[in-house]
Design an enzyme around this catalytic site. Structure first.
Site, PDB file in Angstrom:
ATOM      1  N   LYS A 198       0.882  -1.184   0.000  1.00  0.00           N
ATOM      2  CA  LYS A 198       0.000   0.000   0.000  1.00  0.00           C
ATOM      3  C   LYS A 198       0.911   1.224   0.000  1.00  0.00           C
ATOM      4  O   LYS A 198       1.307   1.706   1.056  1.00  0.00           O
ATOM      5  CB  LYS A 198      -0.901  -0.060   1.249  1.00  0.00           C
TER       6      LYS A 198
HETATM    7  C1  LIG Z   1      -6.657  -0.036   1.093  1.00  0.00           C
HETATM    8  C2  LIG Z   1      -7.144  -0.575  -0.207  1.00  0.00           C
HETATM    9  C3  LIG Z   1      -8.070  -1.614  -0.290  1.00  0.00           C
HETATM   10  C4  LIG Z   1      -8.814  -2.138   0.905  1.00  0.00           C
HETATM   11  O1  LIG Z   1      -8.003  -2.749   1.818  1.00  0.00           O
HETATM   12  P1  LIG Z   1      -8.480  -2.911   3.334  1.00  0.00           P
HETATM   13  O2  LIG Z   1      -7.365  -3.622   3.970  1.00  0.00           O
HETATM   14  O3  LIG Z   1      -9.723  -3.696   3.303  1.00  0.00           O
HETATM   15  O4  LIG Z   1      -8.700  -1.540   3.847  1.00  0.00           O
HETATM   16  C5  LIG Z   1      -8.326  -2.166  -1.528  1.00  0.00           C
HETATM   17  N1  LIG Z   1      -7.756  -1.691  -2.638  1.00  0.00           N
HETATM   18  C6  LIG Z   1      -6.898  -0.661  -2.601  1.00  0.00           C
HETATM   19  C7  LIG Z   1      -6.298  -0.183  -3.853  1.00  0.00           C
HETATM   20  C8  LIG Z   1      -6.582  -0.080  -1.391  1.00  0.00           C
HETATM   21  O5  LIG Z   1      -5.748   0.940  -1.341  1.00  0.00           O
END
Ligand SMILES: *Cc1c(COP(=O)(O)O)cnc(C)c1O
Length: 304
Positions: free
Chosen positions: A158
């Site tokens: 992320k």
């Molecule tokens: C953060 C995010 C998600 C969702 O992830 P969670 O862990 O459920 O919050 C899905 N796709 C993308 C591109 C994200 O940045």
């Protein structure tokens, strides 16, 4: 405008919200290499608790590991700092944003010895797409932007810079009158939303995209586990945009978006044009769990 809180944790100390600044030559500000998390703390009948805190911290460390950022704190220290940030700000429910970023030093693309810095902010943030979105579902479009190729951006991490793609896609969707969009992967199969994973229901089978061009969402993982517990057949496999058009139900998952039904995609009504039974059942389970109303999943909650 974000609702402010009192203190932000920066590199081990709490600073006042208004003083939580960085130097303009902070490396991450220029090139986008920073790892972040979005975590929620929910208020339940027995107090407040953070949802799946250790999984979020694990993913933060994985994001840093993938992108060669040595984390300056241990997992335990980060977990404690997150809990402390919620406590210090006296927030019953909030969104928590840890951010690991490359500090000031070299300005070239080899950040070498630049310090890795870590901040943790928490503030009140209601439902991301609105209460009505959770209840009635949203209108979405397929984006004209493509999601990342795994050898361009490693999607398991992320990473801040990846979200330029999401911002452009979101901007396009909003300006076209939709609440959210879904991006396809470089092969043309469905990938995910701008910050959400995607699920469809077709003839009683729940499907979600495999972990190839998407973020390994913690809400996605929770929904898979809940579906299994309910004996709903679940497949992680690729599907196309037209499979979405003819799906009985579509919903998006994410810490920010929680479990948001999609009632219309590219001007095609999905199913009955309102949240379907499987979406509603999983959404119901999810909200019971985050509010501490289901003892089976008490280990997903860290009490404050
Ligand atoms: C953060 C995010 C998600 C969702 O992830 P969670 O862990 O459920 O919050 C899905 N796709 C993308 C591109 C994200 O940045």
């Amino acid at each position: 405008m974000v609702t402010t809180s009192k203190k932000i944790w920066m590199d081990g100390v709490f600073v006042d919200w208004d003083d939580a600044s960085v130097h303009v030559l902070t490396h991450s500000l220029h090139y986008g290499l920073a790892a972040f998390e979005g975590i929620r703390c929910y208020e339940g009948s027995t107090g407040s608790a953070i949802f799946r805190l250790s999984e979020h911290v694990d993913r933060l460390f994985e994001s840093a590991h993938i992108t060669l950022m040595p984390m300056p704190f241990s997992k335990k220290e980060v977990i404690d700092a997150i809990i402390e940030t919620v406590r210090v700000n006296e927030l019953a429910s909030c969104y928590i944003r840890p951010l690991a970023y490359v500090g000031v030093g070299a300005m070239g693309l080899y950040p070498g010895d630049n310090p890795i810095r870590l901040s943790i902010a928490a503030w009140p943030w209601g439902s991301y797409l609105g209460e009505e979105a959770l209840e009635k579902g949203i209108r979405a479009k397929i984006s004209s932007f493509t999601r990342h190729h795994v050898n361009v951006s490693m999607t398991r991490a992320k990473i801040s810079g990846y979200y330029v793609n999401s911002i452009l896609a979101k901007w396009e969707a909003k300006k076209s009158g939709y609440e959210e969009c879904i991006l396809l992967d470089p092969d043309g199969y469905v990938a995910e939303g701008t910050g959400e994973n995607v699920f469809i229901v077709s003839k009683g089978v729940l499907k979600t995209t495999p972990l190839t061009s998407i973020l390994d969402g913690i809400t996605r993982n929770a929904i898979i586990q809940l579906a299994k517990a309910k004996h709903i057949p679940i497949l992680e496999e690729r599907f196309t945009r037209d499979a979405m058009y003819v799906a009985d139900e579509i919903f998006l998952t994410g810490t920010a978006a929680e479990v948001t039904p999609v009632r219309e995609l590219d001007d095609r009504t999905i199913g009955a044009g309102k949240p379907g039974p499987i979406t509603q059942a999983l959404q119901h389970d999810f909200f019971r769990i985050v509010r501490g109303e289901d003892p089976t999943y008490a280990n997903w909650l860290t009490p404050i």
